[in-house]
Design a protein around this motif. Structure first.
Motif, PDB file in Angstrom:
ATOM      1  N   CYS A 219      32.449 -10.658  38.957  1.00 14.07           N
ATOM      2  CA  CYS A 219      32.119  -9.134  38.307  1.00 14.07           C
ATOM      3  C   CYS A 219      33.289  -8.953  37.353  1.00 14.07           C
ATOM      4  N   ALA A 220      34.628  -9.225  37.705  1.00 12.96           N
ATOM      5  CA  ALA A 220      36.044  -9.065  36.757  1.00 12.96           C
ATOM      6  C   ALA A 220      35.643  -9.864  35.628  1.00 12.96           C
ATOM      7  N   ALA A 221      35.209 -11.234  35.758  1.00 15.55           N
ATOM      8  CA  ALA A 221      35.046 -11.910  34.472  1.00 15.55           C
ATOM      9  C   ALA A 221      33.992 -11.509  33.659  1.00 15.55           C
ATOM     10  N   ILE A 222      32.833 -10.986  34.134  1.00 13.76           N
ATOM     11  CA  ILE A 222      31.733 -10.305  33.423  1.00 13.76           C
ATOM     12  C   ILE A 222      32.296  -9.238  32.554  1.00 13.76           C
ATOM     13  N   LEU A 223      33.038  -8.340  33.292  1.00 11.51           N
ATOM     14  CA  LEU A 223      33.693  -7.003  32.738  1.00 11.51           C
ATOM     15  C   LEU A 223      34.627  -7.466  31.431  1.00 11.51           C
ATOM     16  N   ASN A 224      35.418  -8.506  31.665  1.00  8.49           N
ATOM     17  CA  ASN A 224      36.407  -8.799  30.669  1.00  8.49           C
ATOM     18  C   ASN A 224      35.938  -9.556  29.600  1.00  8.49           C
ATOM     19  N   ALA A 225      34.614 -10.208  29.797  1.00 10.83           N
ATOM     20  CA  ALA A 225      34.031 -11.102  28.719  1.00 10.83           C
ATOM     21  C   ALA A 225      33.147 -10.323  27.662  1.00 10.83           C
ATOM     22  N   THR A 226      32.771  -8.832  28.268  1.00  8.38           N
ATOM     23  CA  THR A 226      31.971  -8.161  27.038  1.00  8.38           C
ATOM     24  C   THR A 226      32.977  -7.725  25.903  1.00  8.38           C
ATOM     25  N   VAL A 227      32.125  -7.443  24.857  1.00  6.58           N
ATOM     26  CA  VAL A 227      33.024  -7.009  23.635  1.00  6.58           C
ATOM     27  C   VAL A 227      33.223  -5.730  23.380  1.00  6.58           C
ATOM     28  N   ASP A 228      32.589  -4.826  24.210  1.00  2.00           N
ATOM     29  CA  ASP A 228      32.589  -3.293  24.183  1.00  2.00           C
ATOM     30  C   ASP A 228      33.735  -3.012  25.229  1.00  2.00           C
ATOM     31  N   ALA A 229      34.671  -2.021  24.903  1.00  4.67           N
ATOM     32  CA  ALA A 229      35.510  -1.407  25.913  1.00  4.67           C
ATOM     33  C   ALA A 229      34.927  -0.636  26.951  1.00  4.67           C
ATOM     34  N   ILE A 230      35.182  -1.130  28.175  1.00  2.00           N
ATOM     35  CA  ILE A 230      34.459  -0.566  29.362  1.00  2.00           C
ATOM     36  C   ILE A 230      35.802   0.241  30.091  1.00  2.00           C
ATOM     37  N   ILE A 231      35.855   1.530  30.367  1.00  2.00           N
ATOM     38  CA  ILE A 231      36.759   2.419  31.152  1.00  2.00           C
ATOM     39  C   ILE A 231      36.131   2.894  32.440  1.00  2.00           C
ATOM     40  N   ALA A 232      36.637   2.935  33.557  1.00  2.00           N
ATOM     41  CA  ALA A 232      36.207   3.703  34.588  1.00  2.00           C
ATOM     42  C   ALA A 232      37.117   4.671  34.981  1.00  2.00           C
ATOM     43  N   VAL A 233      36.795   6.102  35.357  1.00  2.00           N
ATOM     44  CA  VAL A 233      37.379   6.983  35.550  1.00  2.00           C
ATOM     45  C   VAL A 233      37.116   7.674  37.072  1.00  2.00           C
ATOM     46  N   ASP A 234      37.955   8.295  37.743  1.00  4.30           N
ATOM     47  CA  ASP A 234      37.377   8.967  39.054  1.00  4.30           C
ATOM     48  C   ASP A 234      37.321  10.465  38.622  1.00  4.30           C
ATOM     49  N   ARG A 235      36.993  11.312  39.632  1.00  6.44           N
ATOM     50  CA  ARG A 235      36.764  12.588  39.771  1.00  6.44           C
ATOM     51  C   ARG A 235      37.842  13.375  39.039  1.00  6.44           C
ATOM     52  N   GLU A 236      39.054  13.116  39.179  1.00 13.13           N
ATOM     53  CA  GLU A 236      40.130  13.736  38.309  1.00 13.13           C
ATOM     54  C   GLU A 236      40.294  13.027  36.828  1.00 13.13           C
ATOM     55  N   HIS A 237      39.336  12.337  36.530  1.00 13.80           N
ATOM     56  CA  HIS A 237      39.542  11.614  35.209  1.00 13.80           C
ATOM     57  C   HIS A 237      40.707  10.657  35.202  1.00 13.80           C
ATOM     58  N   HIS A 238      41.082  10.219  36.297  1.00 15.01           N
ATOM     59  CA  HIS A 238      42.409   9.018  36.120  1.00 15.01           C
ATOM     60  C   HIS A 238      41.491   7.712  36.041  1.00 15.01           C
ATOM     61  N   ILE A 239      42.226   6.743  35.111  1.00 14.69           N
ATOM     62  CA  ILE A 239      41.522   5.583  34.674  1.00 14.69           C
ATOM     63  C   ILE A 239      41.862   4.510  35.757  1.00 14.69           C
ATOM     64  N   THR A 240      40.734   4.008  36.390  1.00 16.12           N
ATOM     65  CA  THR A 240      40.618   3.024  37.685  1.00 16.12           C
ATOM     66  C   THR A 240      40.345   1.729  37.061  1.00 16.12           C
ATOM     67  N   LEU A 241      39.613   1.481  35.876  1.00 15.69           N
ATOM     68  CA  LEU A 241      39.443  -0.042  35.291  1.00 15.69           C
ATOM     69  C   LEU A 241      39.563   0.180  33.974  1.00 15.69           C
TER      70      LEU A 241
END
Length: 523
Positions: free
Chosen positions: A72-94
């Motif tokens: 899964c990490a390899a797939i996320l890092n291979a995409t050309v789009d910037a992908i950012i995950a945030v939690d409920r408090e809008h802290h970056i988790t990915l």
């Protein structure tokens, strides 16, 4: 894995022990929730061990879980789009690799920071609002015009989507972003490549043109086939056609396709030579043959020995030059002006004219025997108005040539301008088209050329076109003249339809539109 679930209790200190099974219902181990302490932001991806207190797994299940996480990490890092995950408090988790490149910020530095650090102050409220709205939607597009901040403070336009992320009671968001400037540059690069591809296709078409002559129209293909047939022989060729149709190019094509291609092609413009000098130019002269002849001179026929001589505008030859030319064609011998030595040559003669030599023979201004000697293999080059399919190709060829000459970046001709070129009558044929394109290129201020209607007006000396008036009148007069010559016959190999290059039904339809009455057939 088949399922992975937890349950909530009123006592947060009470441990949970939940079995975990695979898709075959085989128990792999148990999930034990030890506490609900929030995760630490020290990793660039979310694993199952971050969401739960502990996992009791067999060794092979641990390896499977680890492999899945790495995949899964390899797939996320291979995409050309910037992908950012945030939690409920809008802290970056990915923060994937594309996000690192987009924001020019290392993932370790971004993890745990709030999303506000990546958004200009004026857009932060709107971003929070869209994050809240995304909770009730599957996916939401960000509004147009938003911008983001790179680590160096540079602001750039963005587009993207926000999607809610719900897992085991935890709510967060996945944000997918793109730099619209990059997209615009990519689209510009695509357009450039498309233009380059079109240019290559046109260059390829020109490379495939017969012996350097551009033409895809059926009339030109027939000319090319005639060139192939006659080039294998030494027969004399007579090329006729209107001014500016490219008769000299066809003559060169005949020479280049023949076995004499390694020898010289000598061109003589008979219309440009004074009458008293034509013989001297063609056959040479001896010293003292006339006033000013201080040295012996070899003529064009002598220089063309072994190769080809091209007599352009042969209808302009004087009566005396016609007689000598007839002897060369018959015996391949001649004498220099003022000389008595017989010179024998081995050459091929190609003649061209825009005049009707048959009518000149009737008028007594051109020798009948010379006409028949020259007319061994006649070729009629069609005017540009009869090969309109070649106009776009020729226009692009001349445009590229002018762009290189003027040092301009010219991509093409505006569609409405090309339509005007296609509808114009072209009394000056290909030469006139070349002049129009060059004139357009000189005054062009942008990548596309515009056509001024006044540039396509007929010249003052073009009496035929000026008197003809509208295009319908020109067509009507032409069809009526052909019908009269054919004595009213429309169908058949010698009918008006065949001469006009039309189907009989099409000709009848045009006659009806133009109000042409079919003349009575002669007995």
């Amino acid at each position: 894995m088949k399922s992975l679930a937890t349950s909530q209790t009123s006592d947060s200190r009470r441990p949970l022990n939940i079995p975990m099974a695979n898709y075959t219902s085989e128990t792999l181990g148990h999930v034990a929730s030890m506490n609900q302490k929030s995760s630490q932001y020290g990793r660039s991806h979310l694993g199952t061990s971050d969401a739960f207190g502990g996992v009791e797994l067999p060794s092979h299940a641990e390896e499977t879980q680890r492999d899945n996480e790495q995949h899964c990490a390899a797939i996320l890092n291979a995409t050309v789009d910037a992908i950012i995950a945030v939690d409920r408090e809008h802290h970056i988790t990915l923060f994937n690799h594309a996000a690192e490149d987009l924001f020019r910020c290392a993932g370790e530095r971004a993890m745990g920071q709030t999303l506000d650090q990546l958004v200009p102050v004026r857009w932060r409220g709107i971003m929070r609002e869209h994050l809240q709205r995304a909770d009730a939607a599957r996916q939401r597009w960000l509004p147009a015009g938003l911008t983001a901040l790179r680590s160096n403070g540079e602001e750039f336009p963005i587009e993207g989507t926000i999607s809610p992320l719900r897992q085991n009671g935890h709510v967060g968001h996945i944000i997918v972003l793109r730099d619209t400037n990059e997209r615009a540059r990519a689209e510009a690069a695509v357009r450039t490549l498309q233009c380059h591809r079109a240019s290559l296709c046109e260059h390829k078409s020109r490379a495939q043109a017969f012996m350097g002559v551009v033409g895809v129209a059926p009339a030109m293909q027939a000319i090319f086939e005639a060139v192939r047939m006659v080039a294998r022989t030494d027969s004399t060729v007579l090329i006729t056609g209107e001014t500016g149709t490219g008769k000299e190019l066809i003559a060169r094509a005949v020479h280049d396709a023949s076995e004499r291609c390694d020898q010289a092609l000598i061109t003589v413009n008979c219309a440009a030579l004074p009458g008293e000098l034509i013989e001297s130019e063609l056959f040479g002269h001896e010293r003292g043959a006339f006033t000013g002849a201080i040295n012996q001179r070899r003529g064009r026929f002598e220089l063309a020995d072994g190769g080809t001589i091209f007599l352009d505008e042969v209808g302009e030859l004087s009566a005396q030059a016609q007689a000598k030319l007839l002897r060369v064609l018959q015996e391949q011998t001649f004498e220099r002006v003022g000389g008595s030595q017989v010179i024998k040559v081995n050459l091929r003669v190609i003649a061209a004219t825009n005049r009707d030599l048959a009518q000149m023979v009737k008028a007594g201004t051109f020798r009948a025997d010379l006409f028949y000697r020259l007319n061994v293999f006649p070729m009629i080059v069609p005017p540009l108005r009869e090969r309109r399919a070649d106009i776009p190709l020729l226009a692009r060829y001349f445009l590229d040539k002018c762009a290189r000459k003027l040092g301009k970046s010219l991509e093409g001709i505006a569609p409405i301008g090309m339509e005007k070129l296609m509808l114009y009558h072209w009394p000056g044929n290909v030469r006139e088209l070349q002049n129009v394109i060059e004139r357009m290129a000189i005054i062009a201020s942008g990548p596309l050329l515009e056509i001024n209607d006044t540039w396509l007006a007929p010249a003052a000396g073009d009496a035929a076109v000026s008197a003809a008036g509208s295009l319908d009148k020109v067509a009507r007069n032409h069809i009526e003249r052909i019908l009269k010559d054919c004595r009213g016959i429309i169908e058949g190999s010698r009918g008006a339809a065949a001469i006009l290059g039309l189907k009989p039904s099409t000709l009848r339809y045009r006659m009806k539109l133009l109000g042409i009455d079919k003349p009575a057939r002669a007995a």
